[in-house]
Design an enzyme around this catalytic site. Structure first.
Site, mmCIF file in Angstrom:
data_model
loop_
_atom_site.group_PDB
_atom_site.id
_atom_site.type_symbol
_atom_site.label_atom_id
_atom_site.label_comp_id
_atom_site.label_asym_id
_atom_site.label_seq_id
_atom_site.Cartn_x
_atom_site.Cartn_y
_atom_site.Cartn_z
ATOM 1 N N SER A 140 -11.178 -0.568 -0.891
ATOM 2 C CA SER A 140 -9.867 -0.561 -0.229
ATOM 3 C C SER A 140 -9.998 -0.883 1.250
ATOM 4 C CB SER A 140 -9.236 0.833 -0.322
ATOM 5 O OG SER A 140 -8.503 0.965 -1.499
ATOM 6 N N ASP A 151 0.843 -1.180 0.000
ATOM 7 C CA ASP A 151 0.000 0.000 0.000
ATOM 8 C C ASP A 151 0.891 1.248 0.000
ATOM 9 O OD1 ASP A 151 -2.234 1.843 0.810
ATOM 10 O OD2 ASP A 151 -3.285 -0.044 1.066
ATOM 11 N N HIS A 159 -3.588 6.180 3.483
ATOM 12 C CA HIS A 159 -4.285 4.989 2.992
ATOM 13 C C HIS A 159 -3.692 3.698 3.556
ATOM 14 C CE1 HIS A 159 -5.694 2.077 -0.095
ATOM 15 N NE2 HIS A 159 -6.698 2.912 -0.264
#
Ligand SMILES: *[C@@H]1O[C@H](CO)[C@@H](O)[C@H](O)[C@H]1NC(C)=O
Ligand SMILES: *[C@@H]1O[C@H](CO)[C@@H](O)[C@H](O)[C@H]1NC(C)=O
Ligand SMILES: *[C@@H]1O[C@H](CO)[C@@H](O)[C@H](O)[C@H]1NC(C)=O
Ligand SMILES: *[C@@H]1O[C@H](CO)[C@@H](O)[C@H](O)[C@H]1NC(C)=O
Ligand SMILES: *[C@@H]1O[C@H](CO)[C@@H](O)[C@H](O)[C@H]1NC(C)=O
Ligand SMILES: *[C@@H]1O[C@H](CO)[C@@H](O)[C@H](O)[C@H]1NC(C)=O
Ligand SMILES: *[C@@H]1O[C@H](CO)[C@@H](O)[C@H](O)[C@H]1NC(C)=O
Ligand SMILES: *[C@@H]1O[C@H](CO)[C@@H](O)[C@H](O)[C@H]1NC(C)=O
Length: 792
Positions: A566, A163, A236
């Site tokens: 996600s 990620d 994220h």
């Protein structure tokens, strides 16, 4: 020109990429006609040739370096020494994920490479995009009970998260009370910008960053804006890692909302972080390098909340690398994508991937909007301030110039919007790159006092909560339509009330944004596989990134709420790690089978799970949620599993009529497709049934074979229970399976016969097949679609 693979999230502050397949096809075409500029390629080499040379040179990197040298000579010779091109640049030598390497090459150099012995193919690199206090309880995980009962908790399961990196100091990643790192672990803690080896601990046991591909095609990473290290500058990766395996943190919330224990699905797991995503996205060459490294470091589960466009697997390096990870026993979870609710929008659809859709939980961050005519609507927001007064509403031409209905930057007229509530369409391809909080910023800058953010009909009744910087709320499509009508009456007014966190809503329901099947590449497996929480998920956040992602937003938080597949993907990665800790010998396919056959399709009111993409009144179908919503407790004891070996996957690819050259790209060893049996894709031992009928033909029928393994009770007699799809008869033979011992395998056949004469292309009907014994119901959805032969 690069294809964008985006993070699958609906932010709160990051770009929302809605990529149409058409656009992607266009971009792919543009890539191939790109100029003489150098470009990065992922190059596949012949395994047999490399093995031969390896024994001479020691390792494959040396050989690839030789290859680089040789093509430098070749291409300069051909150019007659006129034009000086810089030598080719070897970026990565892959170990197992792909047999080959990544290199930056000119067109000439690529031509020379074509002539090198052992060369198989070169795929242009592409950019992929990154498309929980409450979710454990919603999933039935309670401290000290069942799966979360201490004796079940081994600490030696390692989840690799590929990620945007991690914020290592976050409380979610502290290692209080953790035993030493498992000795089999081979990973390291790489140093880099603002990251030292002491940033790892017994919880965060590995951290690496991959940016050769990124830097070779973009500029060098600007170290004042991003980190050339595993440190997360976007949030994220921190968010997804904590969903999968973050610690239990009491009192976590965003501005007091969603307050409770924050905890990863497998909070005793170790985390290894592989950063391959930067400000502009994630390059496939970096992602493949990350998968390669993670597998050789020794992760048990890989979580990748990213993806690119669907295409045949032999030309998809990330799909190939994933297959090889699965071959090594690593379960791999990917998001379905955020391009729903249209059909054929699902990403990451290879059968060896766990493809995860997103759905809501019973928690909401609710708001009430009162119109001047007395109508009342419920919405969602994470705005932390006071409610508004009854204020005038402005929209479109009463708010500014063209584009004002979308509240794009520069379209609102301060004279018109000052002190009023601005109505904004959420839009589909909104050029406002900062997501919904960004529209709020535009309204605030223009002097607006509040914002109503209206869903389109396609976004239906899904309510994404954003951490707005002014009083603002999302509203569903039916509210949106009433408000647009009311606006035409003139002097329209509204007020917004912020009610904070509410529980007990009907849930789960599939988010409109969650991408839908059938799969674009081949429709022989139902995709997505399952759904998990992905709407308004609270998880860890770096203190340096504002919750809205806006530069003008000066707030710093330690937890943030995001939505997207996600977010649902790491829920499944974490649960897969839980299953791995209980069943050490289960293959990735067995773990996936357990998750799928125990998934549920009813909501907390015992009604069918609804689809928020269709005004919230229609039931979701298997192309929205696959087998249903994951149920970790049940998945730990599924009764039967559908296992799949590596050879089964290769036979499946043979049944898709892959050529020997294409087979050589996907398999690590030489594999010859069997020619003595008739292989059909439907025979892959998948825990669900996708039947594709020809819409031009009468009396369609198909027969599939399956084998189940008994992992429940030694002596057990399972009886089949079928819910036939409308107009399709289903026969199962035998219809009783008698097991005498554990790990016994029994096979059955299932025939599907279309009773109606024929059906138009695109039609789909659904049913299910369950094996039932005692407390076990081993359920597989059935999806029958009709297509024109040229479509499949
Ligand atoms: C990174 O390190 C530099 C130098 O120590 C420091 O000035 C900067 O504030 C750090 N950045 C972050 C985000 O920690
Ligand atoms: C890096 O980013 C900073 C801050 O945005 C900017 O001032 C600087 O010029 C950038 N450096 C380079 C080399 O682009
Ligand atoms: C916005 O206003 C323009 C100009 O009056 C009009 O043509 C358009 O249809 C309006 N759009 C919406 C969504 O109301
Ligand atoms: C709107 O309000 C203004 C001022 O109060 C008034 O003059 C006008 O007639 C109203 N328009 C409508 C359509 O009610
Ligand atoms: C929702 O959809 C159903 C069926 O498509 C339709 O009958 C109903 O009127 C719709 N409701 C709203 C509020 O749009
Ligand atoms: C099947 O393959 C074998 C060798 O692998 C070959 O000898 C044989 O002729 C093939 N049969 C057919 C029907 O193609
Ligand atoms: C069956 O297919 C034919 C040819 O595609 C078409 O003309 C006919 O209308 C179809 N019949 C039904 C009942 O759908
Ligand atoms: C299709 O099936 C029906 C009923 O089983 C039969 O009457 C008909 O002849 C069949 N048509 C074809 C083309 O096989």
């Amino acid at each position: 020109m690069f294809i964008l693979i985006s993070f699958f999230l609906f932010p709160a502050g990051t770009m929302v990429y809605r990529i149409s397949l058409l656009l992607l096809v266009f971009m792919a075409a543009a890539t191939s006609t790109a100029s003489a500029d150098k470009q990065t390629y992922i190059v596949h080499m012949d395994k047999a040739k490399i093995t031969a040379l390896d024994s001479m040179l020691g390792d494959s990197r040396k050989w690839y370096e030789e290859v680089m040298d040789s093509i430098t000579e070749l291409s300069t010779e051909e150019e007659g020494g006129e034009e000086e091109t810089s030598p080719p640049q070897l970026l990565y030598a892959y170990e197992t994920a792909i047999t080959g390497f990544a290199a930056k090459l000119s067109t000439k150099q690529l031509e020379s490479l074509n002539k090198v012995e052992g060369f198989m193919s070169a795929v242009p690199d592409e950019i992929l995009s990154l498309h929980t206090t409450h979710s454990p309880q919603f999933l039935g995980l309670h401290p000290w009970r069942g799966l979360w009962f201490a004796p079940h908790f081994t600490t030696d399961v390692i989840i690799g998260v590929i990620d945007s990196g991690i914020w290592p100091e976050h409380v979610s990643f502290h290692d209080w009370g953790m035993p030493p790192v498992p000795s089999r672990w081979k990973g390291v803690c790489e140093e880099g910008t603002n990251f030292t080896s002491s940033n790892c601990n017994k919880k965060l046991i590995g951290a690496r960053a991959f940016f050769e591909g990124y830097e070779s095609q973009r500029a060098k990473i600007n170290e004042t804006e991003d980190f050339r290290s595993p440190r997360d500058s976007q949030g994220h990766g921190t968010h997804t890692a904590s969903i999968a395996a973050g610690n239990v943190v009491p009192g976590a919330s965003l501005f007091g909302m969603g307050k409770g224990f924050a905890s990863g699905m497998m909070y005793t797991s170790r985390i290894a972080v592989y950063k391959a995503c930067y400000e502009l996205g994630c390059f496939a060459s970096d992602v493949v390098a990350a998968i390669d490294q993670a597998v050789s470091d020794g992760v048990d589960v890989l979580s990748l909340s990213l993806g690119g466009p669907s295409r045949p697997y032999y030309s998809d390096p990330v799909a190939i690398a994933s297959l090889r990870a699965v071959q090594k026993g690593v379960a791999v979870a990917f998001p379905a994508g955020n391009t729903g609710p249209s059909d054929l929008s699902v990403f990451n659809s290879a059968p060896w991937m766990m493809t995860v859709a997103a759905s809501s939980m019973d928690r909401s961050f609710s708001t009430i909007v009162k119109l001047g005519n007395g109508e009342i609507f419920h919405g969602a927001s994470l705005y932390s301030g006071k409610s508004t007064q009854q204020l005038l509403l402005v929209y479109n031409e009463t708010a500014g110039e063209e584009g004002a209905q979308l509240c794009n930057g520069g379209t609102l007229s301060p004279d018109l919007v000052k002190g009023k509530i601005v109505v904004c369409d959420r839009g589909i391809d909104s050029p406002v790159e900062r997501g919904n909080a960004g529209k709020g910023e535009v309204v605030k800058m223009a002097g607006g006092a509040g914002m109503l953010l209206l869903n389109t009909d396609r976004q239906g009744e899904e309510l994404i909560a954003d951490p707005h910087i002014l009083p603002a709320t999302s509203l569903g499509a039916s509210a949106a339509n009433s408000i647009r009508k009311y606006l035409t009456s003139g002097n329209a007014t509204a007020s917004i009330f912020f009610k904070g966190t509410a529980y007990g809503n009907p849930a789960p329901a599939v988010a409109a944004f969650s991408s839908r099947g059938p799969a674009f590449v081949e429709a022989y497996v139902i995709k997505p596989d399952m759904t998990a929480p992905g709407v308004n998920i609270l998880a860890a956040w770096p203190p340096t990134v504002s919750p809205s992602g806006l530069k003008s937003d000066k707030r710093s938080v330690t937890f943030n709420v995001l939505s997207g597949t996600s977010m649902s993907c790491p829920h499944v990665s974490g649960i897969a790690a839980l299953l791995k800790s209980v069943h050490k010998d289960w293959s990735p396919a067995a773990i996936k089978s357990a998750l799928m056959t125990t998934a549920y399709t009813q909501n907390n009111n015992w009604a069918p799970i609804l689809d928020l993409g269709f005004n919230g009144s229609e039931s979701a179908n298997p192309f929205a949620y696959g087998s249903g919503h994951v149920d970790p407790m049940k998945a730990a004891n599924p009764g039967l599993i559908y296992d799949i070996t590596h050879e089964d996957y290769l036979n499946y690819l043979c049944s898709l009529k892959y050529t020997p050259e294409q087979m050589a790209l996907v398999s690590t060893e030489s594999f010859t497709c069997p020619n003595d049996t008739v292989l059909q894709p439907g025979d892959l031992n998948y825990p669900s049934f996708a039947v594709v009928f020809n819409s031009d033909v009468l009396n369609n029928s198909a027969t599939y074979r399956r084998t189940v393994t008994n992992v429940g009770f030694p002596c057990s007699t399972y009886v089949v229970r079928v819910q036939e799809p409308e107009g399709v008869s289903v026969r199962v033979e035998p219809n009783v399976l008698k097991f005498r011992h554990l790990n016994e395998k029994l096979s059955y056949r299932v025939s599907f016969v279309a009773e109606r004469e024929n059906s138009s292309s695109g039609n789909a009907v659904f049913g299910s097949l369950s094996w039932v014994f005692w407390k076990y119901t081993v359920r597989s959805p059935i999806a029958v679609t009709w297509q024109q032969p040229e479509d499949y």
